[in-house]
Motif scaffolding. Structure first.
Motif, PDB file in Angstrom:
ATOM      1  N   GLU A 124       0.826  -1.201   0.000  1.00 33.77           N
ATOM      2  CA  GLU A 124       0.000   0.000   0.000  1.00 33.77           C
ATOM      3  C   GLU A 124       0.865   1.258   0.000  1.00 33.77           C
ATOM      4  OE1 GLU A 124      -3.365   2.472   0.104  1.00 33.77           O
ATOM      5  OE2 GLU A 124      -2.994   0.412  -0.545  1.00 33.77           O
ATOM      6  N   ILE A 128       0.758   4.191  -2.840  1.00 35.13           N
ATOM      7  CA  ILE A 128       0.596   5.625  -2.571  1.00 35.13           C
ATOM      8  C   ILE A 128       1.702   6.418  -3.259  1.00 35.13           C
ATOM      9  CG2 ILE A 128       0.675   7.362  -0.739  1.00 35.13           C
ATOM     10  CD1 ILE A 128      -0.699   5.340   1.087  1.00 35.13           C
ATOM     11  N   ASP A 196      -3.710   1.248 -11.498  1.00 36.35           N
ATOM     12  CA  ASP A 196      -4.344   2.096 -10.498  1.00 36.35           C
ATOM     13  C   ASP A 196      -5.362   2.991 -11.202  1.00 36.35           C
ATOM     14  OD1 ASP A 196      -3.835   3.062  -7.467  1.00 36.35           O
ATOM     15  OD2 ASP A 196      -4.395   4.778  -8.709  1.00 36.35           O
ATOM     16  N   GLU A 231      -6.209  12.248  -3.372  1.00 28.82           N
ATOM     17  CA  GLU A 231      -6.262  10.794  -3.148  1.00 28.82           C
ATOM     18  C   GLU A 231      -5.095  10.325  -2.290  1.00 28.82           C
ATOM     19  OE1 GLU A 231      -7.610   6.757  -3.818  1.00 28.82           O
ATOM     20  OE2 GLU A 231      -8.570   8.700  -4.140  1.00 28.82           O
ATOM     21  N   THR A 234      -5.756  11.259   1.358  1.00 25.70           N
ATOM     22  CA  THR A 234      -6.757  10.383   1.974  1.00 25.70           C
ATOM     23  C   THR A 234      -6.172   9.012   2.298  1.00 25.70           C
ATOM     24  OG1 THR A 234      -8.508  11.521   0.760  1.00 25.70           O
ATOM     25  CG2 THR A 234      -9.029   9.357   1.663  1.00 25.70           C
ATOM     26  N   ARG A 235      -5.422   8.457   1.353  1.00 26.73           N
ATOM     27  CA  ARG A 235      -4.855   7.123   1.576  1.00 26.73           C
ATOM     28  C   ARG A 235      -3.834   7.132   2.705  1.00 26.73           C
ATOM     29  NH1 ARG A 235      -3.998   3.356  -3.748  1.00 26.73           N
ATOM     30  NH2 ARG A 235      -5.991   3.738  -4.773  1.00 26.73           N
ATOM     31  N   ARG A 236      -3.066   8.190   2.823  1.00 24.75           N
ATOM     32  CA  ARG A 236      -2.095   8.250   3.913  1.00 24.75           C
ATOM     33  C   ARG A 236      -2.789   8.352   5.268  1.00 24.75           C
ATOM     34  NH1 ARG A 236       2.580  12.020   1.047  1.00 24.75           N
ATOM     35  NH2 ARG A 236       3.691  10.253   0.087  1.00 24.75           N
ATOM     36  N   VAL A 238      -5.753   7.030   5.956  1.00 22.85           N
ATOM     37  CA  VAL A 238      -6.249   5.674   6.223  1.00 22.85           C
ATOM     38  C   VAL A 238      -5.110   4.743   6.601  1.00 22.85           C
ATOM     39  CG1 VAL A 238      -7.404   3.689   5.193  1.00 22.85           C
ATOM     40  CG2 VAL A 238      -8.234   6.005   4.704  1.00 22.85           C
ATOM     41  N   GLU A 239      -3.967   4.920   5.943  1.00 23.85           N
ATOM     42  CA  GLU A 239      -2.801   4.074   6.239  1.00 23.85           C
ATOM     43  C   GLU A 239      -2.350   4.254   7.679  1.00 23.85           C
ATOM     44  OE1 GLU A 239       0.384   1.417   5.160  1.00 23.85           O
ATOM     45  OE2 GLU A 239      -1.556   1.907   4.257  1.00 23.85           O
ATOM     46  N   PRO A 302      -6.269  -2.332   2.718  1.00 27.14           N
ATOM     47  CA  PRO A 302      -7.461  -1.677   2.155  1.00 27.14           C
ATOM     48  C   PRO A 302      -7.967  -2.451   0.944  1.00 27.14           C
ATOM     49  CG  PRO A 302      -5.483  -0.510   1.473  1.00 27.14           C
ATOM     50  CD  PRO A 302      -5.030  -1.581   2.429  1.00 27.14           C
ATOM     51  N   LYS A 304      -8.961  -3.189  -2.804  1.00 28.27           N
ATOM     52  CA  LYS A 304      -8.371  -2.707  -4.042  1.00 28.27           C
ATOM     53  C   LYS A 304      -9.394  -1.920  -4.840  1.00 28.27           C
ATOM     54  CE  LYS A 304      -5.501  -4.223  -7.903  1.00 28.27           C
ATOM     55  NZ  LYS A 304      -4.877  -5.384  -8.580  1.00 28.27           N
TER      56      LYS A 304
END
Length: 317
Positions: A124, A128, A196, A231, A234-236, A238-239, A302, A304
């Motif tokens: 992940e 990112i 992606d 994006e 947001t992913r960081r 959640v990570e 997370p 995919k």
């Protein structure tokens, strides 16, 4: 008394005749062998010695997939082979040390399994970084295409300042375009390698520009780059929230290794597992525990994100 005079020796005609027969048979045999060899060489010269290609057996294909993996780089393939060889060595040593085949099997599974569990989240993080690199590349394409050069030339020129995370894929894309590939197919192949949805958006915009030569490519790329930055943020976030379950995976894995090493060093602890029933119990406990670790690892990853561009082969079909 006068002794009788010795009789003159007679020549051994039988021995000479036998030797001549042996020599003749040897010469005849050699001559026949040479004739057969000449005929065989003549046949080989006419029809060739190459065997017709045979389809690879399923067992060989399965072993190649296990040994090389699917879609791995040369570096990842070397790591995979080292883990497989280490697993074989660990399994044999554990079997010889404990005299229990299930213990050897669990030790062999632990060699590739422990790195797989400890590196949870690395994929992940790489994803990112690749999304961030795609957004940065989109901005660079916008700047280069704004100078008036064509799209394909802009892609080739972007290799000089390509982000490190996707520099290899961009270099491959530029090489394909320079080799005369169809621009649409080359871009779809590039999107399939990145795999992606954010990259799919960039590629879709580039493919549309190749077909209609619109004047707003820079605005589209700029908006996609802004969306990619959002994006990534947001992913960081959640990570960061998934740190606790991933720590649990690593903790359970390390604790299990310590218990197994301690138990293997104590014959009295391993004695109940020495029977056939004990081996079945060990196999059941090991399978349940491995399944739980894999479940916890899957929960810490997370889902995919779905893509909307198909692979080039599927599109052409």
């Amino acid at each position: 008394m006068a002794s009788a005079a010795p009789e003159p020796a007679q020549p051994d005609t039988d021995d000479d005749g036998g030797g001549d027969g042996v020599n003749l048979r040897l010469i005849a045999g050699l001559g026949g062998a040479l004739v057969v060899a000449g005929v065989a060489l003549g046949v080989f010269a006419l029809i060739g010695t190459a065997r017709p290609a045979r389809p690879t057996s399923p067992a060989v294909l399965w072993w190649r997939r296990v040994w090389n993996g699917d879609g791995l780089s040369a570096h990842d393939q070397r790591i995979r082979r080292a883990l497989l060889l280490g697993a074989l060595a660990a399994g044999v040593l554990a079997w010889l040390f404990t005299r229990m085949p299930i213990a050897g099997l669990l030790a062999a599974l632990a060699v590739p399994g422990v790195p797989w569990l400890f590196t949870v989240g690395n994929s992940e993080k790489r994803a990112i970084l690749r999304i961030e690199a795609v957004g940065e590349w989109a901005r660079r394409l916008k700047d280069i295409s704004g100078t008036g050069v064509g799209l394909q030339q802009a892609i080739v020129s972007s290799t000089a300042t390509a982000p490190t995370a996707i520099a290899g894929e961009i270099g491959t894309l530029a090489a394909r375009l320079q080799a005369g590939w169809n621009g649409r197919i080359a871009l779809l192949k590039f999107a399939d390698e990145i795999a992606d949805p954010v990259c799919d958006q960039v590629v879709a915009a580039l493919i549309l520009h190749l077909s209609d030569r619109g004047e707003h490519l820079g605005d589209v790329l700029n908006s996609i780059a802004s969306a990619a930055a959002a994006e990534v943020a947001t992913r960081r976030e959640v990570e960061a929230k998934r740190t606790q379950p991933r720590f649990a995976v690593r903790f359970l894995t390390g604790l299990t290794l310590l218990v197994l090493v301690y138990g293997a060093s104590r014959p009295d602890y391993m004695a109940p597992y020495g029977t056939s029933t004990g081996q079945l119990v060990m196999a059941g406990l090991g399978g349940v525990f491995i399944g739980l670790l894999a479940w916890v690892r899957a929960m810490s990853l997370p889902p995919k994100a779905p893509r909307f561009l198909s692979a080039p082969g599927e599109v052409e079909a």
